[in-house]
Design a protein around this motif. Sequence first.
Motif, PDB file in Angstrom:
ATOM      1  N   TYR A 147       0.832  -1.216   0.000  1.00 46.03           N
ATOM      2  CA  TYR A 147       0.000   0.000   0.000  1.00 46.03           C
ATOM      3  C   TYR A 147       0.863   1.261   0.000  1.00 46.03           C
ATOM      4  O   TYR A 147       0.390   2.343   0.338  1.00 46.03           O
ATOM      5  N   GLU A 197      -7.376  -1.230  -3.194  1.00 48.68           N
ATOM      6  CA  GLU A 197      -6.615  -0.058  -2.736  1.00 48.68           C
ATOM      7  C   GLU A 197      -7.399   0.827  -1.783  1.00 48.68           C
ATOM      8  O   GLU A 197      -6.819   1.481  -0.924  1.00 48.68           O
ATOM      9  N   ASN A 198      -8.703   0.873  -1.960  1.00 40.07           N
ATOM     10  CA  ASN A 198      -9.526   1.758  -1.125  1.00 40.07           C
ATOM     11  C   ASN A 198     -10.581   0.929  -0.399  1.00 40.07           C
ATOM     12  O   ASN A 198     -11.765   0.951  -0.740  1.00 40.07           O
ATOM     13  N   ARG A 249      -4.999  -4.767  -9.137  1.00 41.76           N
ATOM     14  CA  ARG A 249      -5.204  -3.777  -8.079  1.00 41.76           C
ATOM     15  C   ARG A 249      -6.504  -3.028  -8.380  1.00 41.76           C
ATOM     16  O   ARG A 249      -6.644  -2.442  -9.447  1.00 41.76           O
ATOM     17  N   LYS A 275      -9.186  -0.112  -7.673  1.00 40.81           N
ATOM     18  CA  LYS A 275      -9.260   1.233  -7.079  1.00 40.81           C
ATOM     19  C   LYS A 275     -10.647   1.554  -6.509  1.00 40.81           C
ATOM     20  O   LYS A 275     -10.790   2.360  -5.594  1.00 40.81           O
ATOM     21  N   THR A 276     -11.685   0.944  -7.085  1.00 42.49           N
ATOM     22  CA  THR A 276     -13.055   1.232  -6.642  1.00 42.49           C
ATOM     23  C   THR A 276     -13.200   0.970  -5.139  1.00 42.49           C
ATOM     24  O   THR A 276     -12.822  -0.097  -4.665  1.00 42.49           O
ATOM     25  N   SER A 310     -15.205  -7.623  -9.229  1.00 39.76           N
ATOM     26  CA  SER A 310     -14.207  -6.614  -9.630  1.00 39.76           C
ATOM     27  C   SER A 310     -13.405  -7.093 -10.834  1.00 39.76           C
ATOM     28  O   SER A 310     -12.874  -6.285 -11.577  1.00 39.76           O
ATOM     29  N   GLU A 339     -17.830  -1.381 -10.562  1.00 43.04           N
ATOM     30  CA  GLU A 339     -17.399   0.024 -10.511  1.00 43.04           C
ATOM     31  C   GLU A 339     -18.570   1.005 -10.476  1.00 43.04           C
ATOM     32  O   GLU A 339     -18.365   2.218 -10.376  1.00 43.04           O
ATOM     33  N   ASP A 363     -14.533   9.468  -4.291  1.00 37.90           N
ATOM     34  CA  ASP A 363     -13.442  10.116  -3.564  1.00 37.90           C
ATOM     35  C   ASP A 363     -13.937  10.957  -2.390  1.00 37.90           C
ATOM     36  O   ASP A 363     -13.129  11.508  -1.643  1.00 37.90           O
ATOM     37  N   ALA A 403      -9.163  12.212  -3.020  1.00 38.81           N
ATOM     38  CA  ALA A 403      -8.214  12.198  -4.145  1.00 38.81           C
ATOM     39  C   ALA A 403      -7.236  13.359  -4.020  1.00 38.81           C
ATOM     40  O   ALA A 403      -6.035  13.211  -4.236  1.00 38.81           O
TER      41      ALA A 403
END
Length: 435
Positions: free
Chosen positions: A37, A58-59, A289, A291-292, A323, A331, A355, A375
Amino acid sequence: MLALAAVAGCSNRAGDTRDNVVLVMVDTLRADHLGCYGYQRDTSPNLDRLATAGVLFENFYSVAPWTNPAIASLFTGRYPRAVFPPLPHKKAIGIPLPSQLPTLAERLQEAGYRTVALVDHPGINPELQFDQGFEQWYSLFEDGGFDIWTVTDSDFVLDQLLVALDELGDETFFLYLHLVYPHRPYAPPAPFDSMFGSSATKTGRAHRQEMVNAYDGEIRYTDELIGRLVEVLGERQLTQSTWLMVTSDHGEGFWEHNQAEHGNSLFNELTRIPMILVPPQKERVAGLRVKTPASLVDLKPTILGLAGLEPEKELEGRDLRTSWSNPDDFEAPRWLFLASPHSQDVEAAAVVRGDLKYIDRLPWRQARPALFDLAEDPDEKRNLVGISPRTAEMRRRLRAHLIQTEQLRSGLLEEDEVELDKEVLERLRALGYLQ
Ligand SMILES: [Zn+2]
Protein backbone atom coordinates in the motif's frame (compact mmCIF):
# COMPACT_ATOMS: atom_id res chain seq x y z
CA MET A 1 -11.27 -24.18 26.61
CA LEU A 2 -8.92 -25.06 23.79
CA ALA A 3 -11.40 -26.65 21.47
CA LEU A 4 -15.08 -26.30 22.14
CA ALA A 5 -17.23 -29.26 21.46
CA ALA A 6 -17.45 -30.44 17.89
CA VAL A 7 -21.13 -30.56 17.12
CA ALA A 8 -21.70 -30.28 13.42
CA GLY A 9 -22.00 -32.92 10.79
CA CYS A 10 -19.18 -33.42 8.33
CA SER A 11 -18.93 -32.62 4.69
CA ASN A 12 -16.96 -34.86 2.42
CA ARG A 13 -14.36 -33.52 0.05
CA ALA A 14 -14.84 -36.50 -2.27
CA GLY A 15 -16.89 -35.09 -5.13
CA ASP A 16 -17.14 -31.65 -3.50
CA THR A 17 -15.69 -29.16 -5.96
CA ARG A 18 -16.18 -26.14 -3.72
CA ASP A 19 -13.09 -24.30 -2.52
CA ASN A 20 -11.91 -23.74 1.03
CA VAL A 21 -11.78 -20.26 2.53
CA VAL A 22 -9.07 -19.02 4.90
CA LEU A 23 -9.88 -15.56 6.26
CA VAL A 24 -7.05 -13.88 8.17
CA MET A 25 -8.18 -10.94 10.29
CA VAL A 26 -5.21 -8.88 11.48
CA ASP A 27 -6.50 -6.63 14.23
CA THR A 28 -5.56 -2.91 14.15
CA LEU A 29 -3.75 -3.02 10.80
CA ARG A 30 -3.90 0.24 8.86
CA ALA A 31 -3.42 -0.21 5.13
CA ASP A 32 -0.82 2.50 4.64
CA HIS A 33 1.72 0.73 6.87
CA LEU A 34 2.13 -2.11 4.36
CA GLY A 35 4.64 -2.10 1.48
CA CYS A 36 1.96 -3.13 -1.03
CA TYR A 37 0.00 0.00 0.00
CA GLY A 38 2.99 2.27 -0.53
CA TYR A 39 4.70 2.26 2.88
CA GLN A 40 8.44 3.02 2.76
CA ARG A 41 9.42 0.49 5.42
CA ASP A 42 9.73 -3.22 4.70
CA THR A 43 6.98 -4.27 7.11
CA SER A 44 5.22 -6.76 4.87
CA PRO A 45 7.31 -8.84 2.43
CA ASN A 46 4.92 -11.80 2.63
CA LEU A 47 1.74 -9.75 2.25
CA ASP A 48 3.38 -7.91 -0.65
CA ARG A 49 3.98 -11.27 -2.35
CA LEU A 50 0.37 -12.28 -1.73
CA ALA A 51 -0.81 -9.01 -3.29
CA THR A 52 1.25 -9.84 -6.38
CA ALA A 53 -0.24 -13.34 -6.52
CA GLY A 54 -3.81 -12.13 -6.00
CA VAL A 55 -5.99 -9.03 -5.92
CA LEU A 56 -5.42 -5.94 -3.77
CA PHE A 57 -8.22 -3.48 -2.99
CA GLU A 58 -6.62 -0.06 -2.74
CA ASN A 59 -9.53 1.76 -1.12
CA PHE A 60 -10.98 -0.72 1.32
CA TYR A 61 -12.91 0.50 4.36
CA SER A 62 -13.83 -0.95 7.65
CA VAL A 63 -17.29 -0.12 8.95
CA ALA A 64 -16.29 0.90 12.48
CA PRO A 65 -13.17 2.07 14.31
CA TRP A 66 -13.05 -0.71 16.90
CA THR A 67 -13.21 -4.47 17.05
CA ASN A 68 -16.63 -5.67 18.18
CA PRO A 69 -18.88 -3.73 15.79
CA ALA A 70 -16.47 -4.39 12.90
CA ILE A 71 -16.45 -8.14 13.51
CA ALA A 72 -20.22 -8.17 14.07
CA SER A 73 -20.57 -6.58 10.62
CA LEU A 74 -18.15 -9.00 9.06
CA PHE A 75 -20.00 -12.00 10.48
CA THR A 76 -23.56 -10.78 9.80
CA GLY A 77 -22.96 -8.71 6.64
CA ARG A 78 -24.96 -5.85 8.18
CA TYR A 79 -23.65 -2.39 8.98
CA PRO A 80 -22.84 -1.94 12.70
CA ARG A 81 -25.87 0.15 13.60
CA ALA A 82 -28.11 -2.58 12.20
CA VAL A 83 -26.62 -5.08 14.66
CA PHE A 84 -25.90 -3.41 18.00
CA PRO A 85 -27.80 -0.75 19.93
CA PRO A 86 -25.91 2.49 20.56
CA LEU A 87 -24.58 2.26 24.10
CA PRO A 88 -21.72 3.68 26.12
CA HIS A 89 -18.48 1.82 25.47
CA LYS A 90 -18.39 0.08 28.87
CA LYS A 91 -21.74 -1.54 28.20
CA ALA A 92 -21.06 -2.15 24.51
CA ILE A 93 -18.21 -4.58 25.15
CA GLY A 94 -20.75 -6.86 26.87
CA ILE A 95 -23.30 -6.88 24.04
CA PRO A 96 -23.49 -10.28 22.36
CA LEU A 97 -23.77 -10.92 18.64
CA PRO A 98 -27.54 -11.31 18.12
CA SER A 99 -28.55 -14.93 17.81
CA GLN A 100 -31.39 -14.27 15.32
CA LEU A 101 -29.14 -13.20 12.46
CA PRO A 102 -27.56 -15.87 10.27
CA THR A 103 -23.78 -15.51 10.53
CA LEU A 104 -21.34 -16.25 7.75
CA ALA A 105 -20.12 -19.35 9.59
CA GLU A 106 -23.68 -20.58 10.17
CA ARG A 107 -24.54 -20.25 6.49
CA LEU A 108 -21.40 -22.14 5.47
CA GLN A 109 -21.89 -24.79 8.12
CA GLU A 110 -25.46 -25.40 6.95
CA ALA A 111 -24.10 -25.78 3.43
CA GLY A 112 -21.75 -28.54 4.59
CA TYR A 113 -18.53 -26.63 5.24
CA ARG A 114 -16.42 -27.52 8.24
CA THR A 115 -16.01 -24.28 10.20
CA VAL A 116 -13.11 -23.42 12.50
CA ALA A 117 -12.05 -20.23 14.27
CA LEU A 118 -8.70 -19.49 15.89
CA VAL A 119 -9.03 -16.20 17.73
CA ASP A 120 -6.39 -14.27 19.66
CA HIS A 121 -8.68 -11.42 20.78
CA PRO A 122 -10.35 -11.62 24.22
CA GLY A 123 -13.33 -9.48 23.16
CA ILE A 124 -14.31 -11.86 20.35
CA ASN A 125 -15.39 -14.85 22.36
CA PRO A 126 -18.05 -17.55 22.73
CA GLU A 127 -19.56 -15.76 25.77
CA LEU A 128 -20.59 -12.97 23.40
CA GLN A 129 -21.89 -15.51 20.86
CA PHE A 130 -19.26 -14.78 18.23
CA ASP A 131 -18.80 -18.55 17.92
CA GLN A 132 -22.18 -19.00 16.21
CA GLY A 133 -21.69 -21.42 13.34
CA PHE A 134 -18.17 -22.49 14.27
CA GLU A 135 -17.88 -26.15 15.16
CA GLN A 136 -14.41 -25.55 16.61
CA TRP A 137 -13.31 -22.41 18.42
CA TYR A 138 -9.71 -22.02 19.59
CA SER A 139 -9.20 -19.11 22.02
CA LEU A 140 -5.51 -18.66 21.33
CA PHE A 141 -4.82 -16.02 24.00
CA GLU A 142 -6.10 -18.32 26.75
CA ASP A 143 -3.87 -21.20 25.87
CA GLY A 144 -0.68 -19.58 24.62
CA GLY A 145 1.00 -19.92 27.99
CA PHE A 146 1.73 -16.20 28.20
CA ASP A 147 0.49 -13.60 30.62
CA ILE A 148 -1.84 -10.83 29.56
CA TRP A 149 0.91 -8.27 29.07
CA THR A 150 2.73 -10.17 26.36
CA VAL A 151 1.63 -11.57 23.05
CA THR A 152 0.69 -15.11 22.19
CA ASP A 153 3.76 -16.69 20.62
CA SER A 154 3.41 -17.10 16.87
CA ASP A 155 4.90 -20.62 17.09
CA PHE A 156 1.97 -21.54 19.32
CA VAL A 157 -0.50 -20.00 16.85
CA LEU A 158 1.05 -21.97 14.02
CA ASP A 159 0.93 -25.19 16.07
CA GLN A 160 -2.77 -24.66 16.73
CA LEU A 161 -3.33 -23.97 13.07
CA LEU A 162 -1.69 -27.28 12.19
CA VAL A 163 -3.86 -29.07 14.76
CA ALA A 164 -6.96 -27.46 13.23
CA LEU A 165 -5.95 -28.38 9.67
CA ASP A 166 -5.16 -31.97 10.73
CA GLU A 167 -8.61 -32.18 12.25
CA LEU A 168 -10.21 -30.92 9.02
CA GLY A 169 -8.47 -33.57 6.93
CA ASP A 170 -9.54 -33.30 3.32
CA GLU A 171 -12.99 -31.86 3.97
CA THR A 172 -14.10 -28.49 2.60
CA PHE A 173 -13.62 -25.83 5.23
CA PHE A 174 -13.91 -22.20 6.31
CA LEU A 175 -11.10 -21.17 8.65
CA TYR A 176 -11.16 -17.83 10.46
CA LEU A 177 -7.84 -16.72 11.99
CA HIS A 178 -7.99 -13.54 14.10
CA LEU A 179 -4.52 -12.22 15.05
CA VAL A 180 -4.12 -9.35 17.49
CA TYR A 181 -0.42 -8.43 17.36
CA PRO A 182 -0.49 -4.84 16.01
CA HIS A 183 -2.98 -3.91 18.75
CA ARG A 184 -1.46 -2.02 21.66
CA PRO A 185 0.47 -2.66 23.85
CA TYR A 186 3.07 -2.57 21.09
CA ALA A 187 5.54 -5.20 22.30
CA PRO A 188 7.04 -7.15 19.42
CA PRO A 189 9.53 -9.85 20.45
CA ALA A 190 13.18 -9.60 19.36
CA PRO A 191 14.39 -9.01 16.69
CA PHE A 192 11.19 -7.21 15.64
CA ASP A 193 11.39 -4.79 18.58
CA SER A 194 14.41 -3.02 17.07
CA MET A 195 13.90 -3.74 13.36
CA PHE A 196 12.59 -0.23 12.64
CA GLY A 197 14.47 1.71 15.31
CA SER A 198 14.08 1.84 19.06
CA SER A 199 10.73 0.71 20.45
CA ALA A 200 8.54 2.52 22.90
CA THR A 201 8.78 1.71 26.55
CA LYS A 202 6.50 4.65 27.28
CA THR A 203 3.45 5.91 25.43
CA GLY A 204 2.33 9.45 24.74
CA ARG A 205 2.79 11.98 22.01
CA ALA A 206 6.42 12.64 22.95
CA HIS A 207 7.15 8.96 22.20
CA ARG A 208 5.25 8.87 18.93
CA GLN A 209 8.14 7.69 16.74
CA GLU A 210 9.10 4.83 19.09
CA MET A 211 5.45 3.77 19.20
CA VAL A 212 5.32 3.70 15.39
CA ASN A 213 8.59 1.72 15.31
CA ALA A 214 7.12 -0.90 17.66
CA TYR A 215 3.79 -0.97 15.80
CA ASP A 216 5.67 -1.60 12.56
CA GLY A 217 7.67 -4.36 14.29
CA GLU A 218 4.37 -6.00 15.29
CA ILE A 219 3.22 -5.83 11.67
CA ARG A 220 6.41 -7.50 10.48
CA TYR A 221 6.01 -10.20 13.15
CA THR A 222 2.47 -10.82 11.90
CA ASP A 223 3.66 -10.83 8.30
CA GLU A 224 6.17 -13.61 9.10
CA LEU A 225 3.39 -15.70 10.60
CA ILE A 226 1.23 -15.18 7.52
CA GLY A 227 4.22 -16.26 5.40
CA ARG A 228 4.39 -19.48 7.40
CA LEU A 229 0.65 -20.00 6.98
CA VAL A 230 1.07 -19.69 3.20
CA GLU A 231 3.88 -22.28 3.31
CA VAL A 232 1.67 -24.67 5.27
CA LEU A 233 -1.15 -24.32 2.74
CA GLY A 234 1.36 -25.07 -0.03
CA GLU A 235 2.81 -28.10 1.75
CA ARG A 236 -0.68 -29.50 2.15
CA GLN A 237 -1.54 -28.94 -1.50
CA LEU A 238 -4.34 -26.58 -0.53
CA THR A 239 -3.26 -23.65 -2.70
CA GLN A 240 -5.23 -24.91 -5.70
CA SER A 241 -8.45 -25.22 -3.74
CA THR A 242 -8.33 -22.39 -1.21
CA TRP A 243 -9.28 -18.70 -1.25
CA LEU A 244 -6.96 -16.82 1.08
CA MET A 245 -8.11 -13.41 2.30
CA VAL A 246 -6.24 -10.99 4.54
CA THR A 247 -7.89 -7.91 6.00
CA SER A 248 -8.28 -5.98 9.25
CA ASP A 249 -11.04 -4.67 11.50
CA HIS A 250 -9.73 -1.05 11.80
CA GLY A 251 -6.49 0.90 11.73
CA GLU A 252 -4.58 2.84 14.36
CA GLY A 253 -4.00 6.56 14.92
CA PHE A 254 -0.69 8.20 15.78
CA TRP A 255 -1.95 11.78 16.31
CA GLU A 256 -2.72 12.47 12.64
CA HIS A 257 -5.90 14.11 13.94
CA ASN A 258 -4.78 14.78 17.52
CA GLN A 259 -5.68 11.33 18.78
CA ALA A 260 -3.89 8.03 19.17
CA GLU A 261 -4.96 4.37 19.09
CA HIS A 262 -8.46 3.64 17.79
CA GLY A 263 -12.15 3.81 18.59
CA ASN A 264 -12.22 7.58 18.67
CA SER A 265 -12.80 8.83 15.12
CA LEU A 266 -13.63 7.82 11.55
CA PHE A 267 -10.59 9.30 9.83
CA ASN A 268 -8.77 7.08 7.35
CA GLU A 269 -5.91 6.12 9.68
CA LEU A 270 -8.62 4.21 11.57
CA THR A 271 -10.91 3.14 8.77
CA ARG A 272 -8.80 2.39 5.68
CA ILE A 273 -7.73 -1.23 6.00
CA PRO A 274 -5.97 -3.72 3.74
CA MET A 275 -7.86 -6.27 1.68
CA ILE A 276 -5.83 -8.84 -0.19
CA LEU A 277 -7.65 -11.69 -1.82
CA VAL A 278 -5.74 -14.62 -3.26
CA PRO A 279 -7.98 -16.93 -5.26
CA PRO A 280 -7.07 -20.53 -6.04
CA GLN A 281 -4.49 -20.48 -8.83
CA LYS A 282 -7.05 -21.42 -11.49
CA GLU A 283 -8.62 -17.91 -11.29
CA ARG A 284 -5.65 -16.15 -12.99
CA VAL A 285 -6.06 -12.65 -11.61
CA ALA A 286 -2.53 -12.23 -10.27
CA GLY A 287 -1.45 -8.67 -9.57
CA LEU A 288 -4.83 -7.00 -10.07
CA ARG A 289 -5.20 -3.78 -8.08
CA VAL A 290 -8.76 -2.50 -7.64
CA LYS A 291 -9.26 1.23 -7.08
CA THR A 292 -13.05 1.23 -6.64
CA PRO A 293 -13.90 1.70 -2.94
CA ALA A 294 -15.15 -1.43 -1.19
CA SER A 295 -15.92 -2.41 2.39
CA LEU A 296 -15.84 -5.06 5.08
CA VAL A 297 -19.57 -5.61 4.45
CA ASP A 298 -18.57 -7.04 1.06
CA LEU A 299 -16.82 -10.06 2.56
CA LYS A 300 -19.90 -12.03 3.54
CA PRO A 301 -21.53 -11.79 0.07
CA THR A 302 -18.16 -12.65 -1.49
CA ILE A 303 -17.59 -15.78 0.60
CA LEU A 304 -21.23 -16.91 0.29
CA GLY A 305 -20.98 -16.32 -3.46
CA LEU A 306 -17.93 -18.46 -3.94
CA ALA A 307 -19.64 -21.17 -1.88
CA GLY A 308 -22.56 -21.00 -4.31
CA LEU A 309 -24.90 -19.39 -1.73
CA GLU A 310 -27.11 -16.31 -2.00
CA PRO A 311 -26.59 -13.51 0.54
CA GLU A 312 -29.59 -12.49 2.64
CA LYS A 313 -31.80 -9.93 0.88
CA GLU A 314 -31.18 -7.00 3.23
CA LEU A 315 -27.39 -7.10 2.81
CA GLU A 316 -25.84 -4.21 0.89
CA GLY A 317 -22.41 -5.72 0.22
CA ARG A 318 -21.08 -6.59 -3.22
CA ASP A 319 -19.29 -9.77 -4.25
CA LEU A 320 -15.65 -8.68 -4.56
CA ARG A 321 -15.11 -11.23 -7.35
CA THR A 322 -17.15 -9.07 -9.69
CA SER A 323 -14.21 -6.61 -9.63
CA TRP A 324 -12.65 -8.87 -12.25
CA SER A 325 -15.57 -10.97 -13.54
CA ASN A 326 -17.92 -8.03 -14.14
CA PRO A 327 -15.98 -4.77 -13.59
CA ASP A 328 -18.74 -2.54 -15.00
CA ASP A 329 -21.07 -3.73 -12.26
CA PHE A 330 -18.45 -3.49 -9.57
CA GLU A 331 -17.40 0.02 -10.51
CA ALA A 332 -20.95 1.40 -10.50
CA PRO A 333 -21.09 4.26 -7.96
CA ARG A 334 -22.17 3.17 -4.49
CA TRP A 335 -22.55 4.48 -0.96
CA LEU A 336 -20.36 3.00 1.78
CA PHE A 337 -21.08 3.69 5.43
CA LEU A 338 -19.06 3.81 8.61
CA ALA A 339 -20.24 4.19 12.16
CA SER A 340 -19.00 3.94 15.67
CA PRO A 341 -22.26 3.19 17.44
CA HIS A 342 -20.64 3.03 20.84
CA SER A 343 -17.02 3.90 20.68
CA GLN A 344 -15.25 5.64 23.56
CA ASP A 345 -18.67 7.15 24.15
CA VAL A 346 -18.35 9.15 20.95
CA GLU A 347 -20.96 8.53 18.33
CA ALA A 348 -19.95 9.28 14.80
CA ALA A 349 -21.04 8.19 11.38
CA ALA A 350 -19.65 8.65 7.89
CA VAL A 351 -20.43 7.98 4.27
CA VAL A 352 -18.05 7.45 1.35
CA ARG A 353 -18.97 7.96 -2.28
CA GLY A 354 -16.09 7.67 -4.75
CA ASP A 355 -13.44 10.12 -3.56
CA LEU A 356 -15.77 11.98 -1.20
CA LYS A 357 -16.07 11.21 2.51
CA TYR A 358 -18.50 12.95 4.85
CA ILE A 359 -18.24 12.54 8.64
CA ASP A 360 -20.80 13.69 11.18
CA ARG A 361 -21.23 13.36 14.90
CA LEU A 362 -24.32 12.34 16.78
CA PRO A 363 -26.43 13.92 18.03
CA TRP A 364 -26.37 16.03 14.91
CA ARG A 365 -24.48 19.27 14.97
CA GLN A 366 -22.81 18.59 18.30
CA ALA A 367 -19.54 19.06 16.47
CA ARG A 368 -18.80 20.50 13.07
CA PRO A 369 -19.30 17.93 10.31
CA ALA A 370 -16.54 17.35 7.78
CA LEU A 371 -16.34 16.60 4.08
CA PHE A 372 -13.10 15.56 2.40
CA ASP A 373 -12.05 14.95 -1.19
CA LEU A 374 -9.74 11.98 -0.66
CA ALA A 375 -8.21 12.20 -4.15
CA GLU A 376 -6.89 15.70 -3.52
CA ASP A 377 -6.64 15.53 0.24
CA PRO A 378 -5.85 11.94 1.35
CA ASP A 379 -4.79 13.14 4.82
CA GLU A 380 -8.26 14.62 5.46
CA LYS A 381 -7.10 18.10 6.45
CA ARG A 382 -9.25 20.39 4.28
CA ASN A 383 -12.91 20.46 5.33
CA LEU A 384 -15.16 21.16 2.33
CA VAL A 385 -18.42 21.57 4.27
CA GLY A 386 -19.89 24.85 3.11
CA ILE A 387 -17.59 24.78 0.08
CA SER A 388 -18.61 21.66 -1.83
CA PRO A 389 -22.13 21.58 -3.33
CA ARG A 390 -22.20 17.85 -2.57
CA THR A 391 -22.41 18.37 1.21
CA ALA A 392 -26.22 18.30 1.49
CA GLU A 393 -26.52 15.15 -0.61
CA MET A 394 -23.92 13.32 1.49
CA ARG A 395 -25.62 14.36 4.74
CA ARG A 396 -29.04 13.30 3.46
CA ARG A 397 -27.77 9.92 2.44
CA LEU A 398 -26.05 9.35 5.77
CA ARG A 399 -29.21 10.24 7.68
CA ALA A 400 -31.25 7.89 5.52
CA HIS A 401 -28.77 5.12 6.28
CA LEU A 402 -29.02 5.73 10.01
CA ILE A 403 -32.82 5.56 9.90
CA GLN A 404 -32.73 2.42 7.79
CA THR A 405 -30.24 0.62 10.04
CA GLU A 406 -32.24 1.67 13.11
CA GLN A 407 -35.29 0.00 11.57
CA LEU A 408 -33.37 -3.16 10.75
CA ARG A 409 -32.09 -3.33 14.31
CA SER A 410 -35.50 -2.72 15.86
CA GLY A 411 -36.62 -6.01 14.28
CA LEU A 412 -34.14 -7.87 16.45
CA LEU A 413 -35.06 -9.23 19.84
CA GLU A 414 -33.22 -7.61 22.71
CA GLU A 415 -30.10 -9.50 23.68
CA ASP A 416 -29.09 -9.21 27.31
CA GLU A 417 -25.78 -7.72 28.18
CA VAL A 418 -23.34 -10.46 29.15
CA GLU A 419 -21.44 -10.30 32.43
CA LEU A 420 -17.91 -10.98 31.18
CA ASP A 421 -15.75 -13.04 33.48
CA LYS A 422 -12.97 -11.41 35.46
CA GLU A 423 -10.14 -12.82 33.42
CA VAL A 424 -11.63 -11.62 30.13
CA LEU A 425 -12.12 -8.16 31.63
CA GLU A 426 -8.47 -8.16 32.76
CA ARG A 427 -7.35 -8.99 29.24
CA LEU A 428 -9.57 -6.33 27.74
CA ARG A 429 -8.12 -3.84 30.19
CA ALA A 430 -4.61 -4.83 29.07
CA LEU A 431 -5.61 -4.00 25.49
CA GLY A 432 -6.93 -0.61 26.56
CA TYR A 433 -10.66 -1.38 26.35
CA LEU A 434 -11.35 -0.42 29.94
CA GLN A 435 -9.83 2.16 32.20
ZN1 LIG B 1 -9.70 -4.56 16.65
